[in-house]
Every structure is written in structure tokens, then in C-alpha cells.
Design an enzyme around this catalytic site. Structure first.
Site, PDB file in Angstrom:
ATOM      1  CE  LYS A   1      -2.149 -11.686   8.147  1.00  0.00           C
ATOM      2  NZ  LYS A   1      -3.633 -11.078   7.486  1.00  0.00           N
TER       3      LYS A   1
ATOM      4  CE1 TYR B   1      -3.600  -2.751   1.000  1.00  0.00           C
ATOM      5  CE2 TYR B   1      -2.700  -3.400   2.243  1.00  0.00           C
ATOM      6  CZ  TYR B   1      -2.698  -4.100   1.751  1.00  0.00           C
ATOM      7  OH  TYR B   1      -3.526  -4.910   1.884  1.00  0.00           O
TER       8      TYR B   1
ATOM      9  CG  ASP C   1     -11.211 -14.104   7.059  1.00  0.00           C
ATOM     10  OD1 ASP C   1      -9.694 -15.055   7.494  1.00  0.00           O
ATOM     11  OD2 ASP C   1     -10.366 -13.453   6.156  1.00  0.00           O
TER      12      ASP C   1
HETATM   13  C1  PLP Z   1      -4.352 -11.175   5.805  1.00  0.00           C
HETATM   14  C2  PLP Z   1      -5.843 -11.853   6.178  1.00  0.00           C
HETATM   15  C3  PLP Z   1      -6.305 -11.452   4.412  1.00  0.00           C
HETATM   16  C4  PLP Z   1      -5.400 -11.598   3.566  1.00  0.00           C
HETATM   17  O1  PLP Z   1      -4.304 -12.923   3.986  1.00  0.00           O
HETATM   18  P1  PLP Z   1      -3.432 -12.633   2.789  1.00  0.00           P
HETATM   19  O2  PLP Z   1      -2.414 -14.179   3.029  1.00  0.00           O
HETATM   20  O3  PLP Z   1      -2.097 -11.867   2.981  1.00  0.00           O
HETATM   21  O4  PLP Z   1      -3.843 -12.799   1.391  1.00  0.00           O
HETATM   22  C5  PLP Z   1      -7.796 -12.051   4.756  1.00  0.00           C
HETATM   23  N1  PLP Z   1      -8.395 -12.499   6.071  1.00  0.00           N
HETATM   24  C6  PLP Z   1      -7.799 -11.524   7.104  1.00  0.00           C
HETATM   25  C7  PLP Z   1      -8.365 -12.003   7.977  1.00  0.00           C
HETATM   26  C8  PLP Z   1      -6.319 -11.563   7.123  1.00  0.00           C
HETATM   27  O5  PLP Z   1      -6.019 -11.173   8.127  1.00  0.00           O
END
Ligand code: PLP
Length: 470
Positions: A313, A33, A274
Site C-alpha cells: 500500500k 466488488y 500482514d
Molecule cells: C490491501 C490489503 C491487502 C491486499 O493488497 P493488494 O495490493 O490490494 O493486493 C492485503 N492485506 C491487507 C492487510 C490489506 O490491507
């Protein structure tokens, strides 16, 4: 006759000074960014345990404790003996093979382990190459499942305001509509539906959630109304359970996830959780959705099971990019009954990368540990207690609006935007690395941080913020 000595100019032009890494970087590569000219603040010369060795613009080096875990991922620290060895062992075997028509031990073992760890009922795994892609696949799966059920009109998603789910087009669509770059890509980002941001929830030191019951009831009323009105065109609900990360480090009561589960069931929607940031213990539960499961059990309900779960992550302990999407047998069965012979329409080149899977397996071993009680739990509880103590003095500062802790996450929220470069420099000078954004200076330290590391982090943040913002 010309003499070489005489032909040479009297003074050799000075050879160009070698450009520093920071100078070579600026204008050449993009950082997240940022404009291409922005460059970086420091160069990393080494990383070991919880420490980074940084080189600043003046060439001076700083050894700092990494408060960010490289964006939630490096939970066991850098150059971990066990993770290094897992990578080497897999390197000696093979680094990558295509996943179409082929399989291998690291991927199968990882899928088995994820199913074993995840909330009961999630039985099938798609290995994706990044968090955003795992969310893309989750959205595709939800659409395919609705189509397979004959619900062809159900093509939109309901998401929470303040959420963050990735940077690809479909995931941008379910990110917060104001902060999520929708205006910049209007007409291209899919138009999804949004629920209000849930009211804040605070996990007290005694482990109970505090929140404004009236605000929650009002949120629930609006949510039920919006869901009922839009249901015929909705495929699913997407949310980050209990903690919205990149959308503002906003913690909210677990009841919200329980309510979303009910709403999804009432209207035939898939609930997509997520947990890319929150998974693997960060909030004090292995998965943040377990907080909602406890809320549900207290009310005589069952465990809270999402239809689809995304993790990423911390999955490889921060070594390699890897994410996963899991779904229930019901979802998989509905997909199977659909067109395309039940195929899930996604298949990245580096799907199931063996190196990444092997390191992920080793990272999950470390997470569990050898004992009866999981290693991560004691580590995250210690972070929670430590962060509460060391960040408490920040609430005395005039510039600070709120200090909140949830498991291994500590947040200092200011009244206005953080002067990122100035605060970063002050904090680095005091031995810690942070990457503030908007009005937030926050940390999610590696799980292996000691009490002394956490004290250094806390003091660096409190003093650094005080120095810059008063
Ligand atoms: C970091 C993140 C993503 C995206 O993951 P990337 O590996 O950067 O593509 C999606 N959802 C949440 C909640 C995140 O913290």
C-alpha cells in the site's frame, strides 16, 4: 442534375451528444466488488496535494480533501514534487527490466532500506507486485520452509476471524470465512483454520491501550486450545497486527500479537504479520507490530519479531503498485536447506519494477524526513490528535455506535449499514472524499494533511452522516 443542396435531408440528424466519462465507464469496466453496470459516482479530473478534483454526473466539479489516501497509499499526497522527480529520473534511466538474472540500483537500495527499517532480524526481501501477491509468497514460503524442515503434514494456516489479506485464492482462504467470499468459491478456496476475532482494544488519548481483560483471557484460552489441537497440520499463523482493516477497521490489544508469537513458538509455526495497511507509520508506530514489541518489553520479553512480514500500500506513496515480503535469516536458511536448491517458487514478470522501486525509495526518504525525529511520527501524531477532536461530535449522533481513533485512522461506526451513495454525496458536497463500507465511515488521510484539512474532513463526515442517518 442533382444539386447537393437538394439531395441533403432537410434537417441533419443532431450529432450524438458526447457521452460523459461516467457514461462511457458504466457497463464497460468493472470497479472493485461491483457489477459492471454500476459505474462510478465521480470522475477524477485532477489530484494535487491532499485534494481531488471530481466531476459529478451533472458535470459539476467538486474539490475535495481525500480522506482515504487512495486506500492507505497516498500518504504524501498527489503530484508530490519529490516523488514525481524520482519517477522522471528513473524514466530517463530505464522503466523496467526483468529481475531474473538481473538486478538494479532501485531494487537493491529499496531492499536495504526495508531491512534497515523493519523489525530487527528481518534480513531478506522478496519484491512483489501487489499486496495480495506478497501474502501469497509469504504463504508459499511458510509451506516450503515446513517441508524443508521435514514437516510435510504442516500445510494449513491459522488466521483471525475478521481478517483481510487479499483477493487471490490463497489469500481469500485466510480472510474472514464469512466476509471473505468463501461461500461464493466454496470447494476452491483453501480450507484454513480460524481463531476468534480478538476483543476490541482502544488506544486512549494518553497512549495506553484499554480493553476488557476478561475477554482477552477468554480469547487467549480458546486460541491456545485451537492451536494445540491443530498444531500437527499447521504451517503458520497469519494476522494483521493491532488493526484489522478491510475486515471491519477493528483495533485490538497488542497483547494478542504477543500471544500469537508465543503460540507460534510453542508449536513450531511461522508467524506471518500482514502490515500491508498498517506499515509505514499509519497506526502511530512505524510498524504496528512495534505496539506488540512494547507490550512484550514491558513484561521483560524481547522485541516482537515476526518470521515473515508483508508490506505494500503506502510503500510507493501511492504512485505505483509494489509490495514486499521480508523474512528472518532463520527462515531463509531453512528454505535454503530444502528441495529445489532452496529456491523460493515465485517470480512475477514485473518483479522489482525499477520505476516503482525508485518512487518507493523517494517515498521512504519523505517518510523519514531530514530531521532527527522522523517526519511521519509528527504527522501521524497530529492526525491522531486532530481526528480525535473533529470526529468526537459524531458520538453524539443517534445513528452512531462507536467512534475510534488509532494514529492516522479515524472510524465512525453506525448501528446499521451506511447508505454509501447518499453519505458519499453529502460528504463530497461538504468538501471531502470518503468511501464507506458496511456500517463504517472511516478515514486515513494523507500524512501531509493540515489541521484545517482534518477539520474539513471531520465536519464533512459528521454533518454528512447526520444528514443521511440522523
Ligand atoms: C490491501 C490489503 C491487502 C491486499 O493488497 P493488494 O495490493 O490490494 O493486493 C492485503 N492485506 C491487507 C492487510 C490489506 O490491507
Amino acid at each position: 442534375m442533382s444539386s447537393p443542396t437538394l439531395d441533403r435531408p432537410r434537417t441533419d440528424p443532431a450529432p450524438p451528444a458526447p457521452r460523459s466519462l461516467l457514461q462511457r465507464d458504466a457497463g464497460l469496466v468493472w470497479h472493485p466488488y461491483a457489477p459492471v453496470d454500476a459505474g462510478a459516482l465521480y470522475a477524477v479530473r485532477g489530484a494535487e496535494g491532499v485534494r481531488l478534483t471530481l466531476e459529478g454526473p451533472d458535470g459539476g466539479t467538486h474539490e475535495v480533501i481525500d480522506g482515504m489516501s487512495s486506500w492507505w497509499s497516498a500518504i504524501h499526497g498527489y503530484r508530490h514534487r519529490v516523488l514525481d522527480q524520482a519517477a522522471r529520473d528513473q524514466l530517463d534511466s530505464f522503466s523496467h527490466v526483468m529481475f531474473g538474472g538481473l538486478t538494479h540500483e532501485p531494487a537493491v537500495t529499496l531492499a536495504e532500506r526495508l531491512v534497515e527499517m523493519a523489525p530487527e532480524g528481518l534480513r531478506h526481501v522478496f519484491l512483489a507486485d501487489s499486496g495480495s501477491i506478497s501474502v501469497e509468497v509469504a504463504l508459499k514460503l511458510a509451506l516450503q520452509v515446513q517441508a524443508s524442515r521435514g514437516e510435510h503434514r504442516r500445510q494449513r494456516f491459522l488466521a483471525l476471524r475478521g481478517g483481510y489479506h487479499g483477493d487471490t485464492f490463497a489469500t481469500m482462504g485466510v480472510c474472514d470465512p464469512e466476509d471473505g467470499m468463501h461461500a461464493e468459491f466454496s470447494g476452491v478456496v483453501p480450507q484454513q483454520a480460524f481463531l476468534p476475532r480478538p476483543p476490541a482494544g482502544r488506544l486512549g488519548a494518553d497512549g495506553t491501550w484499554e480493553y476488557d481483560g476478561g475477554a482477552l483471557a477468554s480469547w487467549e484460552g480458546q486460541t491456545r486450545e485451537i492451536a494445540a489441537r491443530l498444531a500437527p497440520e499447521l504451517a503458520g499463523i497469519v494476522c494483521e497486527p493491532v488493526l484489522q482493516g478491510a475486515g471491519g477497521m477493528h483495533a485490538y490489544p497488542p497483547a494478542v500479537v504477543g500471544i500469537l508469537r508465543q503460540v507460534a513458538d510453542e508449536h513450531g509455526l511461522l508467524l506471518i504479520l500482514d502490515e500491508i495497511a498498517t506499515g509505514f507509520g499509519r497506526t502511530g508506530r512505524l510498524f504496528a507490530s512495534e505496539w506488540a514489541g512494547e507490550w512484550s518489553l514491558q513484561r521483560g520479553g524481547g522485541e516482537l519479531i515476526p518470521d515473515i512480514l508483508c508490506v505494500g500500500k503506502a510503500l510507493t506513496g501511492g504512485y505505483l503498485t509494489l509490495a514486499a515480503m521480508l523474512c528472518t535469516s532463520e527462515v531463509a536458511a531453512d528454505l535454503n536447506a530444502g528441495p529445489n536448491g532452496g529456491a523460493l517458487l515465485h517470480g512475477p514478470t514485473f518483479m522489482g519494477n525499477p520505476l516503482a522501486c525508485a518512487v518507493a525509495n523517494a517515498s521512504l526518504d519523505l517518510l523519514t524526513g531530514p530531521g532527527d525525529s522522523p517526519a511521519w511520527l509528527a504527522q501521524v501524531q497530529a492526525l491522531d490528535a486532530g481526528l480525535r477532536q473533529v470526529l468526537a461530535p459524531a458520538s453524539e449522533l443517534a445513528c452512531v455506535r462507536d467512534v475510534r481513533i488509532l494514529g492516522g485512522v479515524g472510524v465512525v461506526q453506525l448501528h446499521g449499514p451506511v447508505d454509501v451513495a447518499a453519505v458519499t454525496r453529502e460528504v463530497v458536497d461538504r468538501g471531502a472524499w470518503v468511501r464507506p463500507f458496511r456500517d463504517l465511515v472511516y478515514v486515513m488521510p494523507p500524512y501531509v494533511s493540515t489541521a484545517a484539512d482534518v477539520r474539513t474532513l471531520g465536519a464533512a463526515i459528521v454533518e454528512g452522516v447526520a444528514r443521511v442517518h440522523g
